[in-house]
Design an enzyme around this catalytic site. Sequence first.
Site, PDB file in Angstrom:
ATOM      1  N   ASP A   1       2.836  -4.628   7.859  1.00  0.00           N
ATOM      2  CA  ASP A   1       1.845  -3.841   7.708  1.00  0.00           C
ATOM      3  C   ASP A   1       0.610  -4.753   7.996  1.00  0.00           C
ATOM      4  O   ASP A   1       0.378  -5.651   7.100  1.00  0.00           O
ATOM      5  CB  ASP A   1       1.713  -3.026   6.295  1.00  0.00           C
ATOM      6  CG  ASP A   1       0.516  -2.458   6.177  1.00  0.00           C
ATOM      7  OD1 ASP A   1      -0.505  -2.752   6.902  1.00  0.00           O
ATOM      8  OD2 ASP A   1       0.284  -1.990   5.049  1.00  0.00           O
TER       9      ASP A   1
ATOM     10  N   CYS B   1      -4.615   2.519  -3.738  1.00  0.00           N
ATOM     11  CA  CYS B   1      -3.457   3.082  -3.070  1.00  0.00           C
ATOM     12  C   CYS B   1      -2.303   2.156  -3.145  1.00  0.00           C
ATOM     13  O   CYS B   1      -1.522   2.009  -2.339  1.00  0.00           O
ATOM     14  CB  CYS B   1      -3.706   3.447  -1.637  1.00  0.00           C
ATOM     15  SG  CYS B   1      -4.809   4.553  -1.515  1.00  0.00           S
TER      16      CYS B   1
ATOM     17  N   HIS C   1       0.968  -1.628   0.146  1.00  0.00           N
ATOM     18  CA  HIS C   1       0.044  -0.052  -0.078  1.00  0.00           C
ATOM     19  C   HIS C   1       1.027   1.299   0.014  1.00  0.00           C
ATOM     20  O   HIS C   1       1.882   1.176   0.421  1.00  0.00           O
ATOM     21  CB  HIS C   1      -0.697   0.026   1.329  1.00  0.00           C
ATOM     22  CG  HIS C   1      -1.885   0.990   1.502  1.00  0.00           C
ATOM     23  ND1 HIS C   1      -1.646   2.333   1.788  1.00  0.00           N
ATOM     24  CD2 HIS C   1      -3.364   0.888   1.135  1.00  0.00           C
ATOM     25  CE1 HIS C   1      -2.773   2.906   1.896  1.00  0.00           C
ATOM     26  NE2 HIS C   1      -3.718   2.358   1.616  1.00  0.00           N
TER      27      HIS C   1
ATOM     28  N   LYS D   1     -10.299  -0.737  10.652  1.00  0.00           N
ATOM     29  CA  LYS D   1     -10.480  -1.863   9.540  1.00  0.00           C
ATOM     30  C   LYS D   1     -10.676  -3.034  10.434  1.00  0.00           C
ATOM     31  O   LYS D   1     -11.123  -4.358   9.891  1.00  0.00           O
ATOM     32  CB  LYS D   1      -9.406  -2.310   8.907  1.00  0.00           C
ATOM     33  CG  LYS D   1      -8.829  -0.988   7.669  1.00  0.00           C
ATOM     34  CD  LYS D   1      -7.829  -1.338   6.759  1.00  0.00           C
ATOM     35  CE  LYS D   1      -7.015  -0.244   6.303  1.00  0.00           C
ATOM     36  NZ  LYS D   1      -8.077   0.327   5.048  1.00  0.00           N
TER      37      LYS D   1
ATOM     38  N   GLN E   1      -4.425  -5.208   7.162  1.00  0.00           N
ATOM     39  CA  GLN E   1      -5.435  -6.251   6.402  1.00  0.00           C
ATOM     40  C   GLN E   1      -5.531  -7.364   7.330  1.00  0.00           C
ATOM     41  O   GLN E   1      -6.306  -8.428   7.151  1.00  0.00           O
ATOM     42  CB  GLN E   1      -5.155  -6.453   4.812  1.00  0.00           C
ATOM     43  CG  GLN E   1      -5.473  -5.393   4.148  1.00  0.00           C
ATOM     44  CD  GLN E   1      -6.794  -4.533   4.003  1.00  0.00           C
ATOM     45  OE1 GLN E   1      -7.911  -5.476   4.305  1.00  0.00           O
ATOM     46  NE2 GLN E   1      -6.953  -3.281   3.815  1.00  0.00           N
TER      47      GLN E   1
END
Lengths: 409, 155
Positions: A199, A367, A123, A225, A202
Amino acid sequence: MIDEARVRAQFPLLKRELHGKPIVYLDSAASSLQPQRVLDAMTNYYEHSHANVHRGVYGTAEEATNLYEGARRAVGSLIGAKHSPQEIVFTKNTTESINLFVGSWGGANLGPGDVVVLSIMEHHANIVPWLVLQERLGFEIRWIQIDAQGELILEDLDTVLAGAKVLSITAMSNVLGTINPIAELAQAAHRHGAIIHVDGAQSVPHLSVDVVDLDIDLMSFSSHKMLGPTGIGVLWARRELLTSMPPFLTGGGMILDVRTDGFIPADGPARFEAGTPPIAEAVGLAEAARFLEELGLEEVRAHEEALTAYALDRLFEAFGDDLVVHGPRNPDRRGGVISFTLGDVHAHDIAQILDSHAVCVRPGHHCAKPLMRHLGVPATARASFGIYNTQADADALVEALRDATKLFA
Amino acid sequence: MADLEELYREIILDHYRSPRNRGELPSPPAQRTEGFNPLCGDEIVVTIELTDGVLTDIKIAGQGCSISQSSASLMSAAVKGKSVEDVHATIDTFKRLMLVHESQLEESDVEPEAVDLKSLGELAALQGVVKFPVRIKCATLGWNTLAQALEEAGA
Ligand SMILES: Cc1ncc(COP(=O)(O)O)c(C=O)c1O
């Protein structure tokens, strides 16, 4: 097993309609919905316990401080952190967490000749901060590439990692859905003397994540999220590592002492939390973390994997070769993120027509422009699932897409 | 859904499927200008040929959604062969058609003047776009790029 009806009943937004039809929310990769108990926890905080945190002596100030500090434990427990009070930093979102890490650790540790390793599926939040720092410090950035299935190419990993100081990589792609082998990557990074930042934007909401088992060094993720409110994110870092990092944002709350000619920064998370923090949001995030833990991430994953498998089957059945789905075809290699193109219908038009059916998907580059360039597509439409989605939602997606293909036939 | 049919009128779908004046003119001598919509990744390349104050040729390249592509195609058909003065006037009229919503969106207090739809011919088919504010940027991409091309060509 996730009890679908019971879970859905807890999400008030699912009760609303769009254009006179019940909403079919398929955009959880962008932001999830919140269960009532998260909203209630925040309201209750404002109605009963609001005060600024730290330093207050009166009762509600102490309550607010305890709620805020307690939120570190709830979040830490979800990701298996060993020393939550010293390891969980609250930020604004994943983007700020990564900026904090890159600015603080990167600023102090990188220079000409150093190597940073990223992957092509990142991202922008895990690309642009590195590019900005690179302009200032002049290190090298290497990119792990992906194969036709949208999986990382790891055959030459040792060459890519040779001489690297840090590997910063997503645990799950927000475009391809690909679930990356983080434990294996962490081992490889450490073998080369590099640290690994993950990261987790997700992965934390959808997979069982244990930072100790994975043996990673840092992880960034966003509350909004993972069924929590907007306005708060998390940087988890191993205690020793966090202690070694210089301040990033500065001001009140992050110091031990300030004189006219200098200052001494605070220890631990406080060093990185300048100014009044998002207190109500921390309370909401803690409730969301408890909610996820009670459901059990293994159960969440099982539900979403089965749903992804079902949706992929239905989509290919309906549209055959007209449908291109990016990322692994095998549901056990991917999360519930389905990015696709359909015949000649542009992603924007797909999303527009789906909206008229109250089906919420996202068009665009998500993104991740370096990834989109690699895939050779300017835009995809993306449908993504959360625990509150059902097979009926996947059916609604297929039916609405039929309408789009008819209009553009 | 009525609004959706207004958005995707037959003329628009036709220009999307068979775009007019597709391609690029050799530049130089033609003026070549690129336009981007960073939100959705749409890209448009406008090449124009100007002779004695007349836009004698125009070609459109790039990729994007049906609205951005058809709007650019309709635009190319509308302005080709016109005097630069008329091209500017057409751009102004079209942008006013779109402004109805853009100004509401940005809470500007500029009162958009009424647009004479008849003067727009086929372009009037794009008026359904104003009901979908997020798509206005798609519809105006080609036009803004053309305006920029004219400016860069000093016309
Ligand atoms: C993989 C990944 N990283 C980072 C981000 C950025 O998250 P945020 O916008 O909450 O900072 C996102 C969300 O869009 C994401 O999917």
